[in-house]
Design a protein around this motif. Structure first.
Motif, mmCIF file in Angstrom:
data_model
loop_
_atom_site.group_PDB
_atom_site.id
_atom_site.type_symbol
_atom_site.label_atom_id
_atom_site.label_comp_id
_atom_site.label_asym_id
_atom_site.label_seq_id
_atom_site.Cartn_x
_atom_site.Cartn_y
_atom_site.Cartn_z
ATOM 1 N N ASP A 206 0.814 -1.213 0.000
ATOM 2 C CA ASP A 206 0.000 0.000 0.000
ATOM 3 C C ASP A 206 0.849 1.266 0.000
ATOM 4 O O ASP A 206 0.564 2.224 -0.732
ATOM 5 C CB ASP A 206 -0.925 0.008 1.218
ATOM 6 C CG ASP A 206 -1.967 -1.098 1.148
ATOM 7 O OD1 ASP A 206 -2.125 -1.679 0.049
ATOM 8 O OD2 ASP A 206 -2.611 -1.367 2.182
ATOM 9 N N GLU B 147 0.266 3.607 -3.345
ATOM 10 C CA GLU B 147 -0.530 4.830 -3.202
ATOM 11 C C GLU B 147 0.230 6.093 -3.615
ATOM 12 O O GLU B 147 -0.378 7.150 -3.810
ATOM 13 C CB GLU B 147 -1.017 4.957 -1.755
ATOM 14 C CG GLU B 147 -2.072 3.908 -1.421
ATOM 15 C CD GLU B 147 -2.399 3.859 0.062
ATOM 16 O OE1 GLU B 147 -1.775 4.641 0.826
ATOM 17 O OE2 GLU B 147 -3.257 3.050 0.457
ATOM 18 N N GLU C 178 -4.295 5.547 -7.646
ATOM 19 C CA GLU C 178 -5.434 5.804 -6.778
ATOM 20 C C GLU C 178 -6.599 4.919 -7.210
ATOM 21 O O GLU C 178 -6.672 4.478 -8.361
ATOM 22 C CB GLU C 178 -5.843 7.271 -6.830
ATOM 23 C CG GLU C 178 -6.340 7.737 -8.189
ATOM 24 C CD GLU C 178 -6.830 9.177 -8.154
ATOM 25 O OE1 GLU C 178 -7.027 9.701 -7.052
ATOM 26 O OE2 GLU C 178 -7.028 9.752 -9.245
#
Length: 527
Positions: free
Chosen positions: A463, A467, A471
Motif C-alpha cells: 500500500d 498509493e 489511486e
C-alpha cells in the motif's frame, strides 16, 4: 473470351542470383552448372514473410517485372563467383495452358547503367526469334514492352500484372477513367466498412451509404458521431491513415480487370489489428469474385492467420533463398522472434506490457530464492516474455488471432489483469474474451492462464508504495502520477522488498509458485 480477360496465372518460378536470392542446390562441378533448386510453386493467394532485406520485395518484383520491364534491369546480382549464372524462369498458365518465360542475364555490366540480358519465350512450342532469344538492356525498355504486346495474341498480356505499391503507373494508362472509378469505389468501400471506423456514423444506419461522400463542390465529407445530422468536410490527406489505406487497397482491387495478377507489399501499414482482419477478408472476397491471383509481402500475424491454406501458400524469404512454410512455429521466425520464443523445449509467458514483465521477473526471482536450494540458478531458465497489448484480448475476437498466434507454441502461460471481470471465489467471468482464453489455456498440460485476484498486477504492490503512484476510483486502480508504468515498476525493484511482499500476499505467492513450476516443466527441470 477477349485477350484482356484471358485467365492468366503464375504457376511457378525458379531463379539463381536474383539480387540477394540464390535458389541453387548441389556442388559446382567442372564443365557443369549448379543444379537449380526446386520450382517455387504458387497458389491463388501467396503470402511472403521475412525480415527487412530478406528478399520479400525481390519476389514481388519478379512478378511485377511482367508488367514493368524496367524492373528486370534491377534484378541480377552484380558480383558473381566462378561459373555462377543469373537466371529467372517464370511459368505462366494462360487459359490453363503452361508457357515459359526464361531470362538469361549477361555478366557484363557497364557500371550501373546497363545490364544486358536475353529473353527467351516458349509460346505454344514456337520461339519469338530464330534463336529463341532477344537482347535487352535498360535503355530498351519500350522495346520489351512491344515484345510483350506482340505476344499478346498468344496470351502473354503484360497488363494483367498490377502492383498496388506502384498503382498510378500500372493503372492510369490501362483502365479508362481510372481515377473516377477509383473514387467511386473508394467511397463505396469506406461506406460499407464505416461501422469498423471509430468516430463516424451514417444517416442511413442500415447500409452506411450516407457516412462518406462528396459535396456539390467535390470536397470529401463524412458524418461525425459527435455531429450526426450533417456532413463535415475533411481533406482526404487528413483522414485517419488506416482508413485511407483500407479504402485505397480495396478500391484498387475493385478497379482491376478480371483474371488479373496483383502484388501488395505490406498492406497492414497504418492498420489496427481489427482493420487488418477486415482488410484481408475484403481482399480475399474481391480476389475471389474477380479471379485475381495475389502476392502479398507482410510482417502481420493477423494476415498470416487469415490465410486459407487450401487456396494459399506461405513463403519465408531467408536472404539467400525462399522456402514454403506450413502454419507452424516457423511463422514466428519470419516475424522476427528468437528461437527461444517458440521452440518446443522453451516457453512463452504472455503479459499485457513491459511493466508486467518487470514485476513478474523480480517476483519470480524472489520466489526461487526463498523456495529453491542454493544450487538453483533462475537465470538459466529458458523462457521469454511477450506482450499482447492493453486491450488485444477484446480487440481480436473469439477464435481469432490471439489463440491462433499463441497456439504456435503449446508451452505458453497467459497472465491477464482482472479489471473487475472475474470473481476468483465464484470463478465466474463477466467478459467473454478473458473467459475464452482462460478456458483454452487451462486445457493443455503445458500451458496455463492466470487472472489476477485484484484489479491489475499493480494491486499486489504494498500500500505504501502503490498509493504514491495510483489511486482507486470507482473500484478501479488508476495511475495518478507523471511516471510511466515501466518507470514505476523499475522503482519497485529498488524500493519494495519482494520476499516480504510474497510472505504477506499468499495468493500472489501461490500463483508465482505455479508459474515457476510450469516454466521449470518447460525446461525439463524436476524440483
Amino acid at each position: 473470351m477477349t485477350n484482356k480477360n484471358r485467365r492468366v496465372f503464375i504457376d511457378s518460378i525458379y531463379f539463381t542470383n536474383i539480387r540477394g536470392l540464390d535458389n541453387c542446390q548441389g556442388k559446382i562441378l567442372a564443365g557443369f552448372e549448379r543444379s537449380i533448386g526446386d520450382y517455387i510453386e504458387f497458389k491463388k493467394v501467396n503470402i511472403v514473410i521475412g525480415e527487412n532485406g530478406s528478399g520479400k520485395s525481390t519476389i514481388l518484383d519478379t512478378i511485377n517485372a511482367l508488367s514493368q520491364p524496367s524492373l528486370l534491369a534491377s534484378l541480377p546480382k552484380d558480383n558473381l563467383k566462378d561459373q555462377e549464372k543469373i537466371k529467372l524462369n517464370i511459368n505462366v498458365l494462360i487459359d490453363d495452358r503452361k508457357h515459359e518465360l526464361r531470362y538469361r542475364y549477361s555478366p557484363i555490366f557497364e557500371g550501373l547503367q546497363k545490364k544486358e540480358f536475353e529473353l527467351y519465350f516458349d509460346i505454344y512450342g514456337s520461339y519469338l526469334s530464330e534463336n529463341g532469344y532477344v537482347s535487352y538492356d535498360s535503355f530498351r525498355n519500350k522495346r520489351l514492352i512491344k515484345i510483350y504486346r506482340s505476344l499478346f495474341k498468344n496470351g502473354v498480356n503484360h497488363i494483367n500484372v498490377f502492383s498496388f505499391n506502384n498503382r498510378v503507373v500500372s493503372l492510369e494508362s490501362v483502365i479508362e477513367d481510372y481515377k473516377a472509378k477509383f473514387d467511386e469505389n473508394f467511397l463505396l468501400e469506406l461506406n460499407n466498412a464505416y461501422k469498423y471506423f471509430h468516430g463516424v456514423t451514417s444517416f442511413g444506419e442500415e447500409d452506411g451509404s450516407n457516412c462518406f461522400g462528396r459535396d456539390q463542390n467535390g470536397y470529401f465529407s463524412q458524418v461525425l458521431l459527435s455531429d450526426p445530422v450533417m456532413f463535415n468536410r475533411v481533406a482526404e490527406k487528413y483522414m485517419p491513415s488506416g482508413w485511407r489505406q483500407y479504402g485505397e487497397i480495396t478500391s484498387f482491387l475493385q478497379c482491376l480487370p478480371s483474371n488479373s495478377i496483383c502484388t501488395i507489399d505490406e498492406p497492414e501499414v497504418h492498420l489496427h489489428p481489427n482493420l487488418q482482419r477486415l482488410l484481408i477478408s475484403r481482399i480475399k472476397a474481391i480476389a475471389q469474385a474477380k479471379n485475381i491471383q495475389l502476392f502479398i509481402g507482410t510482417h502481420s500475424p493477423v494476415i498470416i492467420n487469415n490465410l486459407d491454406y487450401e487456396n494459399g501458400k506461405l513463403f519465408h524469404a531467408r536472404i539467400n533463398s525462399i522456402d514454403e512454410v506450413k502454419p507452424s512455429k516457423a511463422i514466428l521466425d519470419g516475424l522476427g522472434y528468437k528461437l527461444s520464443d517458440y521452440l518446443q523445449t522453451d516457453g512463452v509467458v504472455w503479459v499485457e506490457g513491459p511493466s508486467d514483465k518487470i514485476y513478474l521477473l523480480e517476483w519470480l526471482r524472489a520466489y526461487a530464492k526463498a523456495n529453491r536450494d542454493e544450487s538453483y540458478n533462475f537465470e538459466l531458465l529458458n523462457f521469454e516474455f511477450l506482450f499482447y497489448g492493453g486491450s488485444t484480448l477484446s480487440h481480436f475476437g473469439k477464435d481469432e488471432e490471439l489463440i491462433d498466434f499463441l497456439s504456435i507454441n503449446q508451452n505458453s502461460a497467459v497472465i491477464i489483469d482482472n479489471d473487475n471481470h472475474y470473481d476468483h471465489l465464484e470463478r465466474v467471468f463477466t467478459q467473454d474474451n478473458k473467459r475464452r482464453v482462460f478456458e483454452e489455456y487451462n486445457l493443455h498440460p503445458n500451458s496455463a492462464c492466470w487472472v489476477t485476484h485484484e484489479y491489475t498486477i499493480e494491486s499486489y504492490l504494498p500500500d505504501s508504495f502503490r498509493e504514491r503512484f495510483f489511486e482507486v476510483k470507482n473500484n478501479r486502480l488508476l495511475k495518478d502520477s507523471g511516471y510511466s508504468k515501466t518507470k514505476i515498476a523499475s522503482l519497485s525493484k529498488e524500493e519494495v522488498d519482494s520476499e516480504m511482499l510474497l510472505k504477506n500476499r499468499t495468493d500472489l505467492n501461490t500463483f508465482l509458485g505455479e508459474l515457476l513450476s510450469l516454466i521449470e516443466k518447460w525446461n525439463g527441470i524436476e524440483v
